[in-house]
Scaffold this motif. Structure first.
Motif, short mmCIF file in Angstrom:
data_model
loop_
_atom_site.label_atom_id
_atom_site.label_comp_id
_atom_site.label_asym_id
_atom_site.label_seq_id
_atom_site.Cartn_x
_atom_site.Cartn_y
_atom_site.Cartn_z
N VAL A 79 80.24 46.27 49.16
CA VAL A 79 80.06 45.65 50.47
C VAL A 79 81.10 46.24 51.42
N TYR A 105 85.78 49.71 50.45
CA TYR A 105 84.82 48.61 50.49
C TYR A 105 85.41 47.44 49.70
N HIS A 205 75.08 44.13 53.06
CA HIS A 205 76.21 45.05 53.09
C HIS A 205 77.41 44.46 53.82
#
Length: 411
Positions: A79, A105, A205
């Protein structure tokens, strides 16, 4: 697996009390360096609920030391963005893709999976967790400590250790035995967690933190098309049903395209405090993870900070036990890690207070300030560095090598 106290060694170099992610990471770090710790846990088997679900970039970096990062990446969900909203209005979008790391991330992975991977790694390194054994006290002297261990049948045996590490959570027996204060307070509200299947209007995301007058709610995607819900409630029910989660999202989440909850796989409630140990060490006793610091889950950093504590302390203990560095080097653990925890406790407390502001003028000023700050690239980058905990351990040489290959390990 059950271990009787009489089967334990009478003497050992390191006793680790508690086998959550923090204790397991510490144990793996020691075992990987040739030190066999004695790991004790009071429950009969590892926790089987998801609880903490965020693994930040800095944690993925330090877990390279014990060779579990790639396994986590194979099972987790990448993500790359964190967004703060006031219902439908985006206030601050924090992208991670420009971070100076191989892991730009957050990785979403339920805690029980993380614990399983760490436990398997410890076994592969020749270690094990002794269960269900309860530590009821630690007596400190100039040369080490005596740990009192009680088995499921009530039998008691002392274990002599050169060092004892408390990874036994907020109500740490090790911390209390060592006479270390735990300064802070508790939040008036409860927190609830739920893993749900639902129709969600946003991309998978990004993690969303929603502000609302009735309290905050965090929505984060998980593997298997699930979502993690974290919310504050004045009076939380013991378990959440579909209607409970739907009501939370209807009151605090998006309005223009609302969520539709289909199924609640798991839920829990808990009280949260914001505290930090007055010192991380008393002679041969050290504190790691929740035994040393607890705070709001708003930034998803509790487990991460604890794992980083454990990996650093493992290296220091192994170097001292191996005769490579003097025992005075162990003081570096508190020097480096306590300021990190203090920063996390402060940041998450401020974030929680901002998220739960109810006065209209306060909310207006908060939203205006965040929206203006979000337009400044330097501010967005600083926020991403803080959430990912990449603004810590400035002397770590891994940071330099990671920055040269930013993004190369993204699955």
């Amino acid at each position: 697996m059950t271990t009787e106290p009489t089967a334990l060694p009478a003497r050992t170099d390191v006793v680790i009390v508690g086998a959550g992610p923090t204790g397991l990471a510490l144990a793996c770090g020691l075992a990987a360096r040739g030190v066999e710790p004695l790991v004790l846990d009071r429950i009969a088997q590892g926790a089987n609920t998801s609880r903490a679900a965020v693994v930040h970039a800095r944690t993925l970096e330090v877990l390279e030391d014990i060779e579990v990062t790639e396994h986590l990446l194979r099972l987790g969900l990448v993500v790359p963005r964190f967004t703060i909203r006031d219902r439908d209005r985006p206030l601050l979008e924090i992208p991670f893709q420009d971070l100076p790391t191989k892991y730009p991330y957050t990785l979403m992975l339920p805690q029980d999976v993380t614990e399983r991977i760490l436990g398997e790694r410890l076994a592969a390194l020749g270690g094990r967790v002794h269960r269900p054994l309860t530590v009821t006290g630690v007596a400190i002297d100039d040369d080490g400590a005596d740990v009192t261990v009680v088995g499921p049948d009530g039998s008691t045996v002392p274990v002599r250790a050169r060092y004892v590490v408390g990874c036994d959570g907020m109500h740490s027996v090790v911390r209390e035995s060592a006479g270390i204060g735990f300064t802070g307070d508790r939040y008036a509200q409860s927190f609830v967690l739920a893993d749900v299947a639902m129709d969600w209007p946003f991309t998978r995301h990004e993690v969303h933190l929603f502000f609302s007058p009735s309290g905050l709610v965090v929505v984060a995607p998980l593997p298997r098309d699930l979502y993690r819900i974290v919310a504050t409630l004045d009076e939380a029910p013991e378990t959440l049903g579909i209607a409970d989660v739907q009501a939370l999202l209807d009151a605090r989440g998006p309005v223009a395209a609302p969520a539709a909850v289909r199924h609640v796989e798991w839920s829990s409630r808990f009280r949260v405090q914001h505290r930090i140990a007055d010192t991380y060490r008393n002679g041969p006793v050290f504190l790691v993870g929740d035994a040393a610091h607890v705070h709001s889950p708003a930034g998803g950093q509790g487990m991460n900070t604890g794992i980083q504590d454990g990996i650093m302390l493992a290296g220091l203990l192994a170097d001292v036990l191996g005769g490579h560095t003097p025992a005075a080097e162990l003081d570096r653990y508190e020097t480096v890690r306590r300021p990190v925890a203090l920063g996390v406790v402060t940041m998450t407390h401020r974030l929680s207070r901002a998220a739960t502001a109810r006065h209209p003028l306060t909310r207006f000023l908060r939203n205006t300030a965040l929206h203006a700050a979000g337009r400044i690239r330097r501010v967005r980058h600083a926020a991403a560095m803080s959430l990912a905990e990449l603004n810590t351990d400035p002397d770590d040489r891994r940071r330099a090598s990671a920055s040269t290959t930013a993004g190369s390990a993204a699955p």
